[in-house]
Design a protein around this motif. Sequence first.
Motif, PDB file in Angstrom:
ATOM      1  N   LEU A 280      61.433  20.165  39.622  1.00 40.19           N
ATOM      2  CA  LEU A 280      60.128  19.602  39.969  1.00 40.19           C
ATOM      3  C   LEU A 280      59.331  20.554  40.858  1.00 40.19           C
ATOM      4  CD1 LEU A 280      61.052  15.863  40.567  1.00 40.19           C
ATOM      5  CD2 LEU A 280      59.949  16.886  38.578  1.00 40.19           C
ATOM      6  N   LEU A 281      60.014  21.264  41.742  1.00 43.41           N
ATOM      7  CA  LEU A 281      59.312  22.246  42.569  1.00 43.41           C
ATOM      8  C   LEU A 281      58.735  23.358  41.704  1.00 43.41           C
ATOM      9  CD1 LEU A 281      58.509  23.362  45.350  1.00 43.41           C
ATOM     10  CD2 LEU A 281      60.765  24.446  45.476  1.00 43.41           C
ATOM     11  N   VAL A 282      59.520  23.844  40.759  1.00 43.99           N
ATOM     12  CA  VAL A 282      59.019  24.872  39.838  1.00 43.99           C
ATOM     13  C   VAL A 282      57.852  24.338  39.026  1.00 43.99           C
ATOM     14  CG1 VAL A 282      59.612  26.285  37.835  1.00 43.99           C
ATOM     15  CG2 VAL A 282      61.215  26.100  39.740  1.00 43.99           C
ATOM     16  N   LEU A 283      57.931  23.088  38.604  1.00 41.03           N
ATOM     17  CA  LEU A 283      56.821  22.483  37.864  1.00 41.03           C
ATOM     18  C   LEU A 283      55.548  22.496  38.690  1.00 41.03           C
ATOM     19  CD1 LEU A 283      55.598  20.796  35.534  1.00 41.03           C
ATOM     20  CD2 LEU A 283      56.455  18.758  36.735  1.00 41.03           C
ATOM     21  N   SER A 284      55.651  22.148  39.956  1.00 39.76           N
ATOM     22  CA  SER A 284      54.460  22.132  40.805  1.00 39.76           C
ATOM     23  C   SER A 284      53.863  23.533  40.931  1.00 39.76           C
ATOM     24  CB  SER A 284      54.797  21.562  42.194  1.00 39.76           C
ATOM     25  OG  SER A 284      55.596  22.459  42.948  1.00 39.76           O
ATOM     26  N   LEU A 285      54.699  24.546  40.995  1.00 38.55           N
ATOM     27  CA  LEU A 285      54.203  25.919  41.078  1.00 38.55           C
ATOM     28  C   LEU A 285      53.572  26.367  39.759  1.00 38.55           C
ATOM     29  CD1 LEU A 285      57.122  27.552  43.106  1.00 38.55           C
ATOM     30  CD2 LEU A 285      54.916  26.729  43.963  1.00 38.55           C
ATOM     31  N   MET A 286      54.097  25.885  38.652  1.00 42.80           N
ATOM     32  CA  MET A 286      53.496  26.203  37.355  1.00 42.80           C
ATOM     33  C   MET A 286      52.119  25.553  37.229  1.00 42.80           C
ATOM     34  SD  MET A 286      56.875  25.796  34.925  1.00 42.80           S
ATOM     35  CE  MET A 286      55.933  25.947  33.419  1.00 42.80           C
ATOM     36  N   LEU A 287      51.988  24.317  37.661  1.00 44.84           N
ATOM     37  CA  LEU A 287      50.688  23.647  37.638  1.00 44.84           C
ATOM     38  C   LEU A 287      49.706  24.358  38.568  1.00 44.84           C
ATOM     39  CD1 LEU A 287      51.918  19.940  37.684  1.00 44.84           C
ATOM     40  CD2 LEU A 287      50.810  21.116  35.784  1.00 44.84           C
ATOM     41  N   MET A 288      50.204  24.788  39.727  1.00 44.97           N
ATOM     42  CA  MET A 288      49.380  25.558  40.664  1.00 44.97           C
ATOM     43  C   MET A 288      48.843  26.816  39.999  1.00 44.97           C
ATOM     44  SD  MET A 288      49.916  28.597  42.545  1.00 44.97           S
ATOM     45  CE  MET A 288      51.656  28.665  42.883  1.00 44.97           C
ATOM     46  N   HIS A 289      49.701  27.515  39.287  1.00 45.77           N
ATOM     47  CA  HIS A 289      49.283  28.758  38.635  1.00 45.77           C
ATOM     48  C   HIS A 289      48.241  28.486  37.551  1.00 45.77           C
ATOM     49  CE1 HIS A 289      49.468  32.845  37.213  1.00 45.77           C
ATOM     50  NE2 HIS A 289      49.844  32.461  36.011  1.00 45.77           N
ATOM     51  N   ALA A 290      48.427  27.422  36.794  1.00 51.65           N
ATOM     52  CA  ALA A 290      47.464  27.090  35.740  1.00 51.65           C
ATOM     53  C   ALA A 290      46.090  26.786  36.322  1.00 51.65           C
ATOM     54  CB  ALA A 290      47.978  25.896  34.929  1.00 51.65           C
ATOM     55  N   ILE A 291      46.054  26.010  37.400  1.00 47.45           N
ATOM     56  CA  ILE A 291      44.773  25.686  38.033  1.00 47.45           C
ATOM     57  C   ILE A 291      44.149  26.937  38.643  1.00 47.45           C
ATOM     58  CG2 ILE A 291      43.694  24.384  39.915  1.00 47.45           C
ATOM     59  CD1 ILE A 291      45.847  22.227  39.419  1.00 47.45           C
ATOM     60  N   ALA A 292      44.976  27.783  39.237  1.00 53.38           N
ATOM     61  CA  ALA A 292      44.468  29.015  39.837  1.00 53.38           C
ATOM     62  C   ALA A 292      43.837  29.919  38.785  1.00 53.38           C
ATOM     63  CB  ALA A 292      45.591  29.744  40.564  1.00 53.38           C
ATOM     64  N   LEU A 293      44.421  29.991  37.609  1.00 55.20           N
ATOM     65  CA  LEU A 293      43.854  30.820  36.550  1.00 55.20           C
ATOM     66  C   LEU A 293      42.461  30.324  36.150  1.00 55.20           C
ATOM     67  CD1 LEU A 293      46.920  31.473  34.209  1.00 55.20           C
ATOM     68  CD2 LEU A 293      45.880  33.029  35.870  1.00 55.20           C
ATOM     69  N   VAL A 294      42.299  29.012  36.078  1.00 59.41           N
ATOM     70  CA  VAL A 294      40.978  28.457  35.759  1.00 59.41           C
ATOM     71  C   VAL A 294      39.985  28.793  36.868  1.00 59.41           C
ATOM     72  CG1 VAL A 294      39.674  26.338  35.353  1.00 59.41           C
ATOM     73  CG2 VAL A 294      41.966  26.598  34.377  1.00 59.41           C
ATOM     74  N   ALA A 295      40.409  28.639  38.124  1.00 57.20           N
ATOM     75  CA  ALA A 295      39.524  28.937  39.247  1.00 57.20           C
ATOM     76  C   ALA A 295      39.151  30.411  39.294  1.00 57.20           C
ATOM     77  CB  ALA A 295      40.186  28.518  40.557  1.00 57.20           C
TER      78      ALA A 295
ATOM     79  N   LEU B 226      35.380  30.818  39.142  1.00 56.27           N
ATOM     80  CA  LEU B 226      34.846  30.996  40.499  1.00 56.27           C
ATOM     81  C   LEU B 226      35.078  32.386  41.066  1.00 56.27           C
ATOM     82  CD1 LEU B 226      36.170  27.634  42.021  1.00 56.27           C
ATOM     83  CD2 LEU B 226      33.899  28.047  41.053  1.00 56.27           C
ATOM     84  N   GLY B 227      35.994  33.142  40.480  1.00 54.95           N
ATOM     85  CA  GLY B 227      36.353  34.434  41.023  1.00 54.95           C
ATOM     86  C   GLY B 227      37.398  34.366  42.110  1.00 54.95           C
ATOM     87  N   GLY B 228      37.906  33.185  42.394  1.00 56.93           N
ATOM     88  CA  GLY B 228      38.907  33.006  43.430  1.00 56.93           C
ATOM     89  C   GLY B 228      39.109  31.528  43.697  1.00 56.93           C
ATOM     90  N   LEU B 229      39.935  31.224  44.680  1.00 52.66           N
ATOM     91  CA  LEU B 229      40.206  29.838  45.044  1.00 52.66           C
ATOM     92  C   LEU B 229      39.397  29.454  46.278  1.00 52.66           C
ATOM     93  CD1 LEU B 229      42.535  30.592  43.118  1.00 52.66           C
ATOM     94  CD2 LEU B 229      44.015  29.097  44.493  1.00 52.66           C
ATOM     95  N   THR B 230      39.236  28.157  46.490  1.00 56.41           N
ATOM     96  CA  THR B 230      38.562  27.627  47.675  1.00 56.41           C
ATOM     97  C   THR B 230      39.395  26.492  48.257  1.00 56.41           C
ATOM     98  OG1 THR B 230      37.316  25.864  46.576  1.00 56.41           O
ATOM     99  CG2 THR B 230      36.348  28.095  46.522  1.00 56.41           C
ATOM    100  N   GLY B 231      38.972  25.997  49.409  1.00 61.04           N
ATOM    101  CA  GLY B 231      39.670  24.863  49.996  1.00 61.04           C
ATOM    102  C   GLY B 231      39.730  23.670  49.060  1.00 61.04           C
ATOM    103  N   ASP B 232      38.657  23.425  48.317  1.00 61.01           N
ATOM    104  CA  ASP B 232      38.650  22.321  47.364  1.00 61.01           C
ATOM    105  C   ASP B 232      39.673  22.533  46.259  1.00 61.01           C
ATOM    106  OD1 ASP B 232      36.601  20.794  48.575  1.00 61.01           O
ATOM    107  OD2 ASP B 232      35.082  22.092  47.701  1.00 61.01           O
ATOM    108  N   VAL B 233      39.804  23.758  45.783  1.00 60.85           N
ATOM    109  CA  VAL B 233      40.771  24.037  44.718  1.00 60.85           C
ATOM    110  C   VAL B 233      42.196  23.806  45.217  1.00 60.85           C
ATOM    111  CG1 VAL B 233      41.677  25.797  43.156  1.00 60.85           C
ATOM    112  CG2 VAL B 233      39.214  25.645  43.569  1.00 60.85           C
ATOM    113  N   TYR B 234      42.473  24.155  46.468  1.00 65.43           N
ATOM    114  CA  TYR B 234      43.794  23.879  47.014  1.00 65.43           C
ATOM    115  C   TYR B 234      44.068  22.368  47.009  1.00 65.43           C
ATOM    116  CZ  TYR B 234      43.480  28.695  48.667  1.00 65.43           C
ATOM    117  OH  TYR B 234      43.333  30.057  48.730  1.00 65.43           O
ATOM    118  N   GLY B 235      43.033  21.577  47.331  1.00 67.82           N
ATOM    119  CA  GLY B 235      43.197  20.128  47.270  1.00 67.82           C
ATOM    120  C   GLY B 235      43.491  19.651  45.867  1.00 67.82           C
TER     121      GLY B 235
END
Length: 247
Positions: free
Chosen positions: A199-214, A218-227
């Motif tokens: 489950l921890l690895v899953l959360s990191l995979m989802l994090m990476h997918a969202i980061a790629l979209v951002a 957007l050219g990067g991440l923001t506080g909102d994206v971390y949320g």
Amino acid sequence: MYGFLAALQILTRLPSPLQRKASLGDVGSAVGWFPAIGAVLGLGLVTFDALARPFLDPPAVNALLLALLVVVTVAFHLDGLVDSIDGLTAGPNAAGRLAAMRQPVAGPPGAVSACLVLLAEFAALAALPNGARPLALFLAPLCGRTAILAAYRLYPYARIEPTLSLQLKRSATTTTALVGCAFAAAACFGVAGPGGLILLVLSLMLMHAIALVALSRLGGLTGDVYGAICEVSQLGILLTAPFVLPR
């Protein structure tokens, strides 16, 4: 220990011994404690669930669990999800999307997304087997905030203004991230065995997918994206828990 208290103040509205609000200069040591704050929130959810279930019907308990997490965190991450969806679906360029994320009123895409996430979390809680339920309640906030820490370390930041989130980004060193993630991995394995690590690895995979979209929009991440990363990770944990955790 100051870092833990600062992180507690940043991520929650739980009572903190700090006599003042953490300033930008104070938060440097806070980001590494994000997984520990997730563990505290998880323990709170498990405790509330154990106390409430003998007296309330399951749907009421599930609704109160979601409300408790929103209230304790002051909808901090849920608001980030709303703003992220509004910004990522706006245009025509990265500057316009970043500006859209700072609008004081939620747009239809963000509002609908938040409602769908809450409904999905409610359904996921209802589907949890009794044996996996306390484990999932503990792991969801822990993994969600670990994903935030990893994202701070791994990806560029989209804004240049001196904000709290930018200071957290600057403080997320390799050592800080590794220690925080090691704590999370040990906690996940300690309470749930290999399933917790999955489950921890899953959360990191989802994090990476969202980061790629951002990064693309957007050219990067923001506080909102971390949320948004935290909210989506938590939902992913709750949905997947019945398949990987002991029943």
